[in-house]
Scaffold this motif. Sequence first.
Motif, PDB file in Angstrom:
ATOM      1  N   THR A 173      25.932  11.359  17.117  1.00 41.99           N
ATOM      2  CA  THR A 173      24.742  11.250  16.276  1.00 41.99           C
ATOM      3  C   THR A 173      24.804  10.012  15.379  1.00 41.99           C
ATOM      4  O   THR A 173      23.765   9.406  15.090  1.00 41.99           O
ATOM      5  N   ALA A 174      25.993   9.623  14.965  1.00 37.27           N
ATOM      6  CA  ALA A 174      26.138   8.397  14.174  1.00 37.27           C
ATOM      7  C   ALA A 174      25.756   7.181  15.018  1.00 37.27           C
ATOM      8  O   ALA A 174      25.081   6.259  14.536  1.00 37.27           O
ATOM      9  N   THR A 175      26.172   7.180  16.281  1.00 40.63           N
ATOM     10  CA  THR A 175      25.840   6.081  17.186  1.00 40.63           C
ATOM     11  C   THR A 175      24.337   5.992  17.404  1.00 40.63           C
ATOM     12  O   THR A 175      23.751   4.900  17.414  1.00 40.63           O
ATOM     13  N   VAL A 176      23.684   7.146  17.566  1.00 39.59           N
ATOM     14  CA  VAL A 176      22.234   7.174  17.743  1.00 39.59           C
ATOM     15  C   VAL A 176      21.535   6.645  16.490  1.00 39.59           C
ATOM     16  O   VAL A 176      20.593   5.847  16.577  1.00 39.59           O
ATOM     17  N   ALA A 177      22.005   7.075  15.314  1.00 43.82           N
ATOM     18  CA  ALA A 177      21.409   6.616  14.056  1.00 43.82           C
ATOM     19  C   ALA A 177      21.584   5.115  13.879  1.00 43.82           C
ATOM     20  O   ALA A 177      20.676   4.434  13.381  1.00 43.82           O
ATOM     21  N   MET A 178      22.741   4.597  14.301  1.00 44.73           N
ATOM     22  CA  MET A 178      22.978   3.152  14.216  1.00 44.73           C
ATOM     23  C   MET A 178      22.038   2.400  15.146  1.00 44.73           C
ATOM     24  O   MET A 178      21.492   1.351  14.794  1.00 44.73           O
ATOM     25  N   ALA A 179      21.855   2.922  16.349  1.00 46.44           N
ATOM     26  CA  ALA A 179      20.967   2.282  17.316  1.00 46.44           C
ATOM     27  C   ALA A 179      19.517   2.282  16.826  1.00 46.44           C
ATOM     28  O   ALA A 179      18.764   1.324  17.052  1.00 46.44           O
ATOM     29  N   MET A 180      19.140   3.359  16.131  1.00 46.43           N
ATOM     30  CA  MET A 180      17.783   3.463  15.582  1.00 46.43           C
ATOM     31  C   MET A 180      17.637   2.661  14.299  1.00 46.43           C
ATOM     32  O   MET A 180      16.521   2.486  13.794  1.00 46.43           O
ATOM     33  N   ASN A 181      18.771   2.214  13.751  1.00 44.46           N
ATOM     34  CA  ASN A 181      18.792   1.417  12.523  1.00 44.46           C
ATOM     35  C   ASN A 181      18.054   2.125  11.382  1.00 44.46           C
ATOM     36  O   ASN A 181      17.206   1.537  10.693  1.00 44.46           O
ATOM     37  N   ILE A 182      18.408   3.389  11.157  1.00 49.42           N
ATOM     38  CA  ILE A 182      17.767   4.150  10.085  1.00 49.42           C
ATOM     39  C   ILE A 182      18.133   3.543   8.727  1.00 49.42           C
ATOM     40  O   ILE A 182      19.191   2.925   8.573  1.00 49.42           O
ATOM     41  N   GLY A 183      17.280   3.729   7.747  1.00 51.38           N
ATOM     42  CA  GLY A 183      17.498   3.146   6.435  1.00 51.38           C
ATOM     43  C   GLY A 183      18.333   4.022   5.516  1.00 51.38           C
ATOM     44  O   GLY A 183      18.664   5.163   5.842  1.00 51.38           O
ATOM     45  N   HIS A 184      18.660   3.490   4.349  1.00 49.65           N
ATOM     46  CA  HIS A 184      19.495   4.222   3.390  1.00 49.65           C
ATOM     47  C   HIS A 184      18.757   5.440   2.825  1.00 49.65           C
ATOM     48  O   HIS A 184      19.385   6.456   2.519  1.00 49.65           O
ATOM     49  N   MET A 185      17.446   5.345   2.686  1.00 45.54           N
ATOM     50  CA  MET A 185      16.695   6.484   2.182  1.00 45.54           C
ATOM     51  C   MET A 185      16.733   7.636   3.190  1.00 45.54           C
ATOM     52  O   MET A 185      16.902   8.806   2.812  1.00 45.54           O
ATOM     53  N   THR A 186      16.614   7.302   4.463  1.00 46.49           N
ATOM     54  CA  THR A 186      16.717   8.324   5.509  1.00 46.49           C
ATOM     55  C   THR A 186      18.105   8.943   5.507  1.00 46.49           C
ATOM     56  O   THR A 186      18.264  10.153   5.675  1.00 46.49           O
ATOM     57  N   SER A 187      19.112   8.106   5.289  1.00 48.92           N
ATOM     58  CA  SER A 187      20.487   8.593   5.225  1.00 48.92           C
ATOM     59  C   SER A 187      20.660   9.578   4.070  1.00 48.92           C
ATOM     60  O   SER A 187      21.324  10.609   4.219  1.00 48.92           O
TER      61      SER A 187
END
Length: 223
Positions: free
Chosen positions: A42-56
């Motif tokens: 899931t971390a790899t998917v989030a990195m690929a999607m380039n989610i922002g700090h607010m989403t994090s």
Amino acid sequence: MERKPVTLASAVAQPGTGIEINKVLRNTYMLLGMTLLFSAVTATVAMAMNIGHMTSLVLTLVGFGLLFVVNKTAESSKGIVAIFAFTGVMGAALGPLLNFYLALSNGSSLVMQALGGTAIVFFSLSAYVLTTRKDFSFMGGFLMVGLVVALVASIAMMFFSIPGGQLALSAGIVVLMSGLILFDTSRIIHGGETNYIRATVSLYLNIYNLFTALLHLLGVADD
């Protein structure tokens, strides 16, 4: 007398029974390995999607909510679903942090060093407890105070700029998580924790926080 079987779903062990304690320990490490792998995905998917700090941040808050669900459902098979939801969300929350470090010139090296350091600390401390069978329950009060201090310090640094504060906090978290690994592993082998789902959550959080703290320390040292 008919003996009630211990299933993977319940894992309710009888305190003081070596066979049952070993079963809880084995199930805990098996589930821990699977949840860590799922978090990596899931971390790899989030990195690929380039989610922002607010989403994090939102994902982290959702993770805290799921933590209560895990504890509430730990005695049933629903706890398995809950713990994978929890660890998946927490893994995704790491996306922006990992992207930040990987964007540095030696970011890949820093992340790998943090992963390696986390693995060395966890396996070394776990092996020590499993080999010596030492009881670290006496550390409970100290560790609880440490967690409260770390939480207050984290909140304070959101509002105040303290020179070297983040470095000191990260170093303190490394020490604190190391102590919790000793404490939580000791609780399992001495029958203090008889539910493998709750035991997995405790160790997962120790590893999670240890990794992020080591990554911050390595980043500061490199800078």
